[in-house]
Design a protein around this motif. Structure first.
Motif, PDB file in Angstrom:
ATOM      1  N   GLY A 201       0.770  -1.240   0.000  1.00 25.02           N
ATOM      2  CA  GLY A 201       0.000   0.000   0.000  1.00 25.02           C
ATOM      3  C   GLY A 201       0.795   1.279   0.000  1.00 25.02           C
ATOM      4  O   GLY A 201       0.228   2.374   0.013  1.00 25.02           O
ATOM      5  N   HIS A 202       2.126   1.182  -0.001  1.00 29.15           N
ATOM      6  CA  HIS A 202       2.951   2.387  -0.059  1.00 29.15           C
ATOM      7  C   HIS A 202       2.987   2.938  -1.481  1.00 29.15           C
ATOM      8  O   HIS A 202       2.862   2.196  -2.458  1.00 29.15           O
ATOM      9  CB  HIS A 202       4.376   2.092   0.405  1.00 29.15           C
ATOM     10  CG  HIS A 202       4.477   1.727   1.854  1.00 29.15           C
ATOM     11  ND1 HIS A 202       4.451   2.661   2.863  1.00 29.15           N
ATOM     12  CD2 HIS A 202       4.592   0.518   2.462  1.00 29.15           C
ATOM     13  CE1 HIS A 202       4.554   2.046   4.032  1.00 29.15           C
ATOM     14  NE2 HIS A 202       4.643   0.756   3.821  1.00 29.15           N
ATOM     15  N   THR A 203       3.172   4.230  -1.592  1.00 28.38           N
ATOM     16  CA  THR A 203       3.385   4.880  -2.882  1.00 28.38           C
ATOM     17  C   THR A 203       4.878   5.124  -3.031  1.00 28.38           C
ATOM     18  O   THR A 203       5.505   5.737  -2.169  1.00 28.38           O
ATOM     19  CB  THR A 203       2.640   6.228  -2.956  1.00 28.38           C
ATOM     20  OG1 THR A 203       1.256   5.997  -2.730  1.00 28.38           O
ATOM     21  CG2 THR A 203       2.830   6.884  -4.311  1.00 28.38           C
ATOM     22  N   VAL A 204       5.466   4.626  -4.117  1.00 29.37           N
ATOM     23  CA  VAL A 204       6.902   4.730  -4.332  1.00 29.37           C
ATOM     24  C   VAL A 204       7.157   5.594  -5.564  1.00 29.37           C
ATOM     25  O   VAL A 204       6.635   5.309  -6.648  1.00 29.37           O
ATOM     26  CB  VAL A 204       7.549   3.343  -4.519  1.00 29.37           C
ATOM     27  CG1 VAL A 204       9.053   3.490  -4.737  1.00 29.37           C
ATOM     28  CG2 VAL A 204       7.268   2.448  -3.318  1.00 29.37           C
ATOM     29  N   VAL A 205       7.951   6.650  -5.387  1.00 25.95           N
ATOM     30  CA  VAL A 205       8.379   7.505  -6.495  1.00 25.95           C
ATOM     31  C   VAL A 205       9.888   7.367  -6.608  1.00 25.95           C
ATOM     32  O   VAL A 205      10.629   7.745  -5.699  1.00 25.95           O
ATOM     33  CB  VAL A 205       7.978   8.973  -6.280  1.00 25.95           C
ATOM     34  CG1 VAL A 205       8.424   9.819  -7.476  1.00 25.95           C
ATOM     35  CG2 VAL A 205       6.474   9.095  -6.078  1.00 25.95           C
ATOM     36  N   LEU A 206      10.330   6.818  -7.721  1.00 27.14           N
ATOM     37  CA  LEU A 206      11.735   6.488  -7.934  1.00 27.14           C
ATOM     38  C   LEU A 206      12.337   7.472  -8.933  1.00 27.14           C
ATOM     39  O   LEU A 206      11.854   7.595 -10.065  1.00 27.14           O
ATOM     40  CB  LEU A 206      11.830   5.059  -8.466  1.00 27.14           C
ATOM     41  CG  LEU A 206      13.185   4.494  -8.852  1.00 27.14           C
ATOM     42  CD1 LEU A 206      14.081   4.390  -7.623  1.00 27.14           C
ATOM     43  CD2 LEU A 206      13.010   3.124  -9.495  1.00 27.14           C
ATOM     44  N   ILE A 207      13.368   8.198  -8.520  1.00 26.40           N
ATOM     45  CA  ILE A 207      14.080   9.131  -9.394  1.00 26.40           C
ATOM     46  C   ILE A 207      15.347   8.432  -9.882  1.00 26.40           C
ATOM     47  O   ILE A 207      16.146   7.953  -9.071  1.00 26.40           O
ATOM     48  CB  ILE A 207      14.466  10.430  -8.655  1.00 26.40           C
ATOM     49  CG1 ILE A 207      13.262  11.015  -7.903  1.00 26.40           C
ATOM     50  CG2 ILE A 207      15.056  11.432  -9.637  1.00 26.40           C
ATOM     51  CD1 ILE A 207      12.112  11.439  -8.779  1.00 26.40           C
ATOM     52  N   ASP A 210      18.559   5.721 -15.014  1.00 29.54           N
ATOM     53  CA  ASP A 210      18.806   4.391 -15.581  1.00 29.54           C
ATOM     54  C   ASP A 210      17.495   3.761 -16.067  1.00 29.54           C
ATOM     55  O   ASP A 210      16.598   3.478 -15.266  1.00 29.54           O
ATOM     56  CB  ASP A 210      19.451   3.510 -14.507  1.00 29.54           C
ATOM     57  CG  ASP A 210      19.952   2.180 -15.046  1.00 29.54           C
ATOM     58  OD1 ASP A 210      19.389   1.682 -16.032  1.00 29.54           O
ATOM     59  OD2 ASP A 210      20.905   1.625 -14.454  1.00 29.54           O
ATOM     60  N   ALA A 211      17.381   3.522 -17.363  1.00 28.91           N
ATOM     61  CA  ALA A 211      16.155   2.953 -17.925  1.00 28.91           C
ATOM     62  C   ALA A 211      15.894   1.544 -17.390  1.00 28.91           C
ATOM     63  O   ALA A 211      14.736   1.138 -17.228  1.00 28.91           O
ATOM     64  CB  ALA A 211      16.244   2.922 -19.453  1.00 28.91           C
ATOM     65  N   ASP A 212      16.950   0.775 -17.106  1.00 29.20           N
ATOM     66  CA  ASP A 212      16.759  -0.572 -16.579  1.00 29.20           C
ATOM     67  C   ASP A 212      16.152  -0.535 -15.187  1.00 29.20           C
ATOM     68  O   ASP A 212      15.343  -1.391 -14.823  1.00 29.20           O
ATOM     69  CB  ASP A 212      18.098  -1.325 -16.545  1.00 29.20           C
ATOM     70  CG  ASP A 212      18.621  -1.651 -17.941  1.00 29.20           C
ATOM     71  OD1 ASP A 212      17.786  -1.741 -18.870  1.00 29.20           O
ATOM     72  OD2 ASP A 212      19.849  -1.802 -18.095  1.00 29.20           O
ATOM     73  N   VAL A 213      16.551   0.444 -14.394  1.00 31.15           N
ATOM     74  CA  VAL A 213      15.959   0.616 -13.061  1.00 31.15           C
ATOM     75  C   VAL A 213      14.514   1.086 -13.188  1.00 31.15           C
ATOM     76  O   VAL A 213      13.609   0.556 -12.532  1.00 31.15           O
ATOM     77  CB  VAL A 213      16.789   1.615 -12.233  1.00 31.15           C
ATOM     78  CG1 VAL A 213      16.076   1.968 -10.933  1.00 31.15           C
ATOM     79  CG2 VAL A 213      18.172   1.040 -11.940  1.00 31.15           C
ATOM     80  N   ALA A 214      14.272   2.056 -14.060  1.00 31.37           N
ATOM     81  CA  ALA A 214      12.917   2.587 -14.246  1.00 31.37           C
ATOM     82  C   ALA A 214      11.953   1.521 -14.724  1.00 31.37           C
ATOM     83  O   ALA A 214      10.752   1.579 -14.432  1.00 31.37           O
ATOM     84  CB  ALA A 214      12.950   3.749 -15.236  1.00 31.37           C
ATOM     85  N   ALA A 215      12.456   0.526 -15.445  1.00 27.71           N
ATOM     86  CA  ALA A 215      11.594  -0.523 -15.994  1.00 27.71           C
ATOM     87  C   ALA A 215      10.902  -1.343 -14.906  1.00 27.71           C
ATOM     88  O   ALA A 215       9.906  -2.023 -15.183  1.00 27.71           O
ATOM     89  CB  ALA A 215      12.413  -1.443 -16.899  1.00 27.71           C
ATOM     90  N   HIS A 216      11.388  -1.279 -13.675  1.00 30.56           N
ATOM     91  CA  HIS A 216      10.762  -2.013 -12.576  1.00 30.56           C
ATOM     92  C   HIS A 216       9.470  -1.334 -12.099  1.00 30.56           C
ATOM     93  O   HIS A 216       8.657  -1.966 -11.419  1.00 30.56           O
ATOM     94  CB  HIS A 216      11.730  -2.149 -11.407  1.00 30.56           C
ATOM     95  CG  HIS A 216      12.850  -3.103 -11.664  1.00 30.56           C
ATOM     96  ND1 HIS A 216      12.824  -4.416 -11.253  1.00 30.56           N
ATOM     97  CD2 HIS A 216      14.030  -2.942 -12.314  1.00 30.56           C
ATOM     98  CE1 HIS A 216      13.939  -5.020 -11.618  1.00 30.56           C
ATOM     99  NE2 HIS A 216      14.694  -4.143 -12.262  1.00 30.56           N
ATOM    100  N   ALA A 217       9.300  -0.072 -12.417  1.00 28.04           N
ATOM    101  CA  ALA A 217       8.120   0.668 -11.958  1.00 28.04           C
ATOM    102  C   ALA A 217       6.898   0.322 -12.807  1.00 28.04           C
ATOM    103  O   ALA A 217       7.012  -0.203 -13.919  1.00 28.04           O
ATOM    104  CB  ALA A 217       8.395   2.164 -12.012  1.00 28.04           C
TER     105      ALA A 217
END
Length: 246
Positions: A201-207, A210-217
């Motif tokens: 239930g947490h909201t995660v905003v990832l800055i 790296d496109a490979d890291v962003a792909a997990h969102a």
């Protein structure tokens, strides 16, 4: 009724702009009319190269800076209406910060590092210990509570930092390049932890850059020259899902 039950976005920006040194030769337009909506329980990545405006947007979302134009609502609250004391309270209660550098105090145990924000919130000592232990267990480090940072691996230190960010039970976890100082395998473990936190239930905003890291969102936005664009994902059209629009 809570903001989550009422369907209020946990993060909403309307025409957000930021200009540094306006009206001078050094003027820099860092953000241009950014519209963003993030719902409770979203896992969102905001990516872009250095100078794109993503760090400026992160600072505004984290209430570490003020916009030059537009509006920002955090969990339904218009932050421009808050005095400095109320703004500090909102940062403490609504946003948990995780950075590339772990920022742990070396002479404190993992438990003491995690419990530290509760002192500013005037939580009684016994409750601080109980809640800090629960937070460490939630990131898989319950057995390492007495260890100091130099007795922990990089991944374990980042887990302690995440537990500390969660200790006030904020609706938003704002993570700035959280895997940047970690090897790839450990980075994957931290990203898997973010997914579990989202599922809880947490909201995660990832800055990230790296496109490979962003792909997990679940959703990815890209900053380009101060403008925010949502990247189409599975099942999305050119403009993205309805929840992406203000």
């Amino acid at each position: 009724m809570s903001a989550a039950r009422a369907g209020v976005p946990v993060i909403e920006t309307r025409g957000l702009g930021k200009v540094y040194s306006p009206g001078t030769e050094a003027e820099v337009v860092a953000l241009r009319g950014v519209d963003l909506r993030i719902a409770h329980g979203d896992f969102v990545a905001i990516m872009g190269p250095s100078g794109s405006g993503k760090s400026t947007l992160m600072n505004l979302i984290g209430c570490l800076d003020t916009p030059s134009s537009g509006a920002y609502f955090c969990d339904g609250v218009d932050v421009s209406t808050l005095d400095p004391e109320a703004l500090a309270g909102l940062r403490r209660d609504k946003i948990g910060f995780v950075f590339q550098g772990f920022h742990l105090l070396p002479r404190m145990s993992a438990l003491e590092n995690v419990a530290m924000p509760l002192g500013y919130a005037r939580v009684p000592p016994a409750e601080r210990v109980e809640r800090a232990q629960q937070a460490l267990e939630s990131v898989g480090l319950g057995a390492r509570a007495s260890h100091r940072p130099n007795e922990l691996s990089g991944g374990q230190q980042q887990r302690v930092a995440i537990a500390r960010a969660l200790i006030n039970r904020p609706p938003v976890l704002l993570a700035d390049e959280p895997t940047g100082a970690l090897d790839s395998r450990t980075g994957e473990e931290i990203l898997a932890l973010f997914k579990r936190l989202r599922d809880d239930g947490h909201t995660v905003v990832l800055i990230t850059h790296d496109a490979d890291v962003a792909a997990h969102a679940d959703r990815t936005f890209v900053m380009r020259d101060g403008e925010l664009h949502e990247e189409p994902g599975p099942g999305m059209g050119e403009t993205g899902p309805e929840t992406a629009r203000p």
